[in-house]
Scaffold this motif. Sequence first.
Motif, PDB file in Angstrom:
ATOM      1  N   LEU A  54      41.408  23.451  93.898  1.00  0.00           N
ATOM      2  CA  LEU A  54      40.512  22.892  92.897  1.00  0.00           C
ATOM      3  C   LEU A  54      40.994  23.291  91.511  1.00  0.00           C
ATOM      4  O   LEU A  54      40.566  22.746  90.513  1.00  0.00           O
ATOM      5  N   ALA A  78      44.234  16.315  94.898  1.00  0.00           N
ATOM      6  CA  ALA A  78      43.140  15.630  95.588  1.00  0.00           C
ATOM      7  C   ALA A  78      43.548  15.322  97.021  1.00  0.00           C
ATOM      8  O   ALA A  78      42.761  15.449  97.960  1.00  0.00           O
ATOM      9  N   ARG A  81      43.528  18.579  99.086  1.00  0.00           N
ATOM     10  CA  ARG A  81      42.134  18.931  99.411  1.00  0.00           C
ATOM     11  C   ARG A  81      41.613  18.040 100.527  1.00  0.00           C
ATOM     12  O   ARG A  81      40.929  18.469 101.436  1.00  0.00           O
ATOM     13  N   ASN A  82      41.982  16.790 100.434  1.00  0.00           N
ATOM     14  CA  ASN A  82      41.497  15.798 101.376  1.00  0.00           C
ATOM     15  C   ASN A  82      42.021  16.034 102.793  1.00  0.00           C
ATOM     16  O   ASN A  82      41.284  15.938 103.764  1.00  0.00           O
ATOM     17  N   LEU A  95      25.930  14.813 100.393  1.00  0.00           N
ATOM     18  CA  LEU A  95      25.388  13.780  99.510  1.00  0.00           C
ATOM     19  C   LEU A  95      24.008  13.370 100.026  1.00  0.00           C
ATOM     20  O   LEU A  95      23.872  12.948 101.177  1.00  0.00           O
ATOM     21  N   TYR A 110      38.302   8.582 102.190  1.00  0.00           N
ATOM     22  CA  TYR A 110      39.354   8.778 101.187  1.00  0.00           C
ATOM     23  C   TYR A 110      40.739   8.905 101.823  1.00  0.00           C
ATOM     24  O   TYR A 110      41.742   8.845 101.142  1.00  0.00           O
TER      25      TYR A 110
ATOM     26  N   GLU B 296      27.444  14.952  92.666  1.00  0.00           N
ATOM     27  CA  GLU B 296      28.002  14.053  93.687  1.00  0.00           C
ATOM     28  C   GLU B 296      29.495  13.832  93.435  1.00  0.00           C
ATOM     29  O   GLU B 296      30.307  13.865  94.361  1.00  0.00           O
ATOM     30  N   ILE B 299      31.385  16.884  94.503  1.00  0.00           N
ATOM     31  CA  ILE B 299      31.531  16.964  95.958  1.00  0.00           C
ATOM     32  C   ILE B 299      32.622  16.006  96.427  1.00  0.00           C
ATOM     33  O   ILE B 299      33.526  16.370  97.181  1.00  0.00           O
ATOM     34  N   ARG B 300      32.531  14.774  95.934  1.00  0.00           N
ATOM     35  CA  ARG B 300      33.521  13.778  96.355  1.00  0.00           C
ATOM     36  C   ARG B 300      34.927  14.225  96.003  1.00  0.00           C
ATOM     37  O   ARG B 300      35.862  14.086  96.794  1.00  0.00           O
ATOM     38  N   LYS B 301      35.079  14.800  94.785  1.00  0.00           N
ATOM     39  CA  LYS B 301      36.409  15.245  94.381  1.00  0.00           C
ATOM     40  C   LYS B 301      36.864  16.425  95.234  1.00  0.00           C
ATOM     41  O   LYS B 301      38.023  16.508  95.616  1.00  0.00           O
ATOM     42  N   ALA B 302      35.948  17.353  95.513  1.00  0.00           N
ATOM     43  CA  ALA B 302      36.319  18.529  96.289  1.00  0.00           C
ATOM     44  C   ALA B 302      36.806  18.129  97.673  1.00  0.00           C
ATOM     45  O   ALA B 302      37.771  18.696  98.179  1.00  0.00           O
ATOM     46  N   ILE B 303      36.169  17.136  98.278  1.00  0.00           N
ATOM     47  CA  ILE B 303      36.609  16.765  99.622  1.00  0.00           C
ATOM     48  C   ILE B 303      37.712  15.726  99.586  1.00  0.00           C
ATOM     49  O   ILE B 303      38.078  15.168 100.600  1.00  0.00           O
ATOM     50  N   GLY B 304      38.254  15.467  98.410  1.00  0.00           N
ATOM     51  CA  GLY B 304      39.502  14.712  98.383  1.00  0.00           C
ATOM     52  C   GLY B 304      39.514  13.388  97.675  1.00  0.00           C
ATOM     53  O   GLY B 304      40.497  12.663  97.757  1.00  0.00           O
ATOM     54  N   ALA B 305      38.446  13.045  96.941  1.00  0.00           N
ATOM     55  CA  ALA B 305      38.496  11.800  96.191  1.00  0.00           C
ATOM     56  C   ALA B 305      39.423  11.983  94.994  1.00  0.00           C
ATOM     57  O   ALA B 305      39.309  12.972  94.275  1.00  0.00           O
ATOM     58  N   ALA B 306      40.348  11.057  94.826  1.00  0.00           N
ATOM     59  CA  ALA B 306      41.233  11.115  93.667  1.00  0.00           C
ATOM     60  C   ALA B 306      40.518  10.477  92.488  1.00  0.00           C
ATOM     61  O   ALA B 306      39.478   9.841  92.650  1.00  0.00           O
ATOM     62  N   PRO B 382      36.458  19.045  89.218  1.00  0.00           N
ATOM     63  CA  PRO B 382      35.621  19.300  90.395  1.00  0.00           C
ATOM     64  C   PRO B 382      34.876  20.631  90.340  1.00  0.00           C
ATOM     65  O   PRO B 382      33.726  20.701  90.757  1.00  0.00           O
TER      66      PRO B 382
END
Lengths: 226, 390
Positions: A54, A78, A81-82, A95, A110, B296, B299-306, B382
């Motif tokens: 991060l 990203a 992390r993904n 969410l 993603y 939100e 969270i999305r970025k942390a789990i991998g959203a670019a 993030p």
Amino acid sequence: MIQMHDIVKKYVMGEEEIYALDHVSFQVKPGEFVAITGPSGSGKSTLMNIIGCLDIADEGEYRLNGQKVDSYTERDLARIRNRHIGFIFQGFNLLPKLDALENVELPMIYQNVPHAQRRQRAEEALERVGLKGRMRHKPQEMSGGQQQRCAIARALAVKPSLILADEPTGNLDQKTGQEILALFDELNAQGNTIVLITHDEHVAARARRQIRIEDGRIMEPSGGSV
Amino acid sequence: MIIQSIKMAFKSIAGNKMRSFLTVLGVVIGVMAIVMLVAVAQGANSSVASSIEGLGTNLLTVSVRSTRYNPLSMEKLDELQQDASIAYVAPMLTTSGTAKAGVTTYTEGSIQGTTPEYAQIRNLTVATGRFLSQPDMDNRSKVVVLGSEAAQELFGTTRAVGETFTISGYTFTVVGVLESEGDSSTGSGDTQIILPFTLAERIFSQKGITSFYVSAASADEVTAAQTATTDYLDVLFDGDSDRYNVFNQTSMLETLNEATATLTMMLGGIAAISLLVGGIGIMNIMLVSVSERTREIGIRKAIGAARSNILSQFLIEALAVSLLGGLLGLVLAWGGLLILGPVLDMTLTISPQIALLAIGFSVFIGVVFGIYPANKASKLRPIEALRYEG
């Protein structure tokens, strides 16, 4: 798995430079269950951010799965992390508008995993954490323990190289916390690499190895090579 | 990925129905205003245009500025009519006055003094009786031909041949009633009270001809007829071209089209401003949404959203709102025009160009006003976004 060498992270406060991480070096091998402990303000959150991609270190070398991380762009981070890291947070960070199944599917969206496969993997992961009957529940319809299980399922579903948990029991009562930790033990036994960040000695004691950090330095590197 | 972004966008729109509705409403009103105003402007244009065309495409209208000496007389018009390109010439003296038949008065009539040729020039059809004739001219007979509405108003029937009525103390006998033409926006032909030109000249004490119609022998000879008329008048007025004006349908249509184009632009422009306001509404809501959903996004970025994932998610959301507004506005405008058309007595249609323009413009608004909030969302770090308590 994780190789950290002379990692430095600085913050500028007015005229002063503060070292959040002061030449930190350690390793985590595949299949290990390591706890990083330390009081608040010790730099463990900064360390977790760097491990979790991060944030990027100012100096030093960080290798994840043998790959150097420091030169990556935001897009690469990203991606790492993904695909390689499964996050579990203190506040669950689900969410609220999505149900359990959709939350678990999210990282796979993603990854461009096709719909049918995504659904199947999400269902498997939820079954594995014991939430088979709660797939269509929204986070607010679940207890804290169930929400954390859901977050663990979300981390597991991408089959990450590393599960990174930040105070996973911090928002849970004693009994539920123990259940979650038992789940960690089980996952570790199945071969998952787990790094757990906590200030709680009892929680840390569940790990096979502890790395204690104070004032940005590693105090008792026990086990493994430095 | 795109499909997923679209699904996410619709989920988020549906998740906040009241707010989405109000945001969409801004665009709906903007698009509706543009489409309807432009359709009304075009409808007005085409109804005026068709009534001009209804006058006959080979018609020339000539007006003469009246001064103390006016050399234009019936004899001169007869002379002009000899030209090969010209079929008919008819003088026109227009005035208004009150017609009285017994106790009935009629004030809406358009009193027109002309010659028998007028019937051919304007394609008038007599329903009962006859039109004016040459003896009527020569004798200055007190006879009239009425439009159907004038007859109806004066006598309560269109079978009015043989009836009498008075204008300014003169008594007239009805010799013919015209067939109904129906309304047109240039005024109804059904209110005409047509009498012999020679008589009108005397009764209304006007000397000389100030306006007359020329019809070309065929549609192809309009230009020739115009040239002949202009040349003839030029000689007559000693080259003083300020004293007369020759209009043909084409130039009238051109003037009309120019005027309505300006009107359309102006109305469209005003409506576009309301669409712009709708766009600002989208931007405002998107910005609120970005700060509300900071966590939100984290969270999305942390789990991998670019960045591109977040950017497209918010941009698609803005686009979906504006496109939805555009389509809804178009449908409502269509419905509105269906109601408005009969009320205004116009043919109101949405041209495909305007529909495309309105949709295109609303998409444009969505992108322009969505890009800033979307970019802002995608740039959130993030760690900070996750720490955000909101």
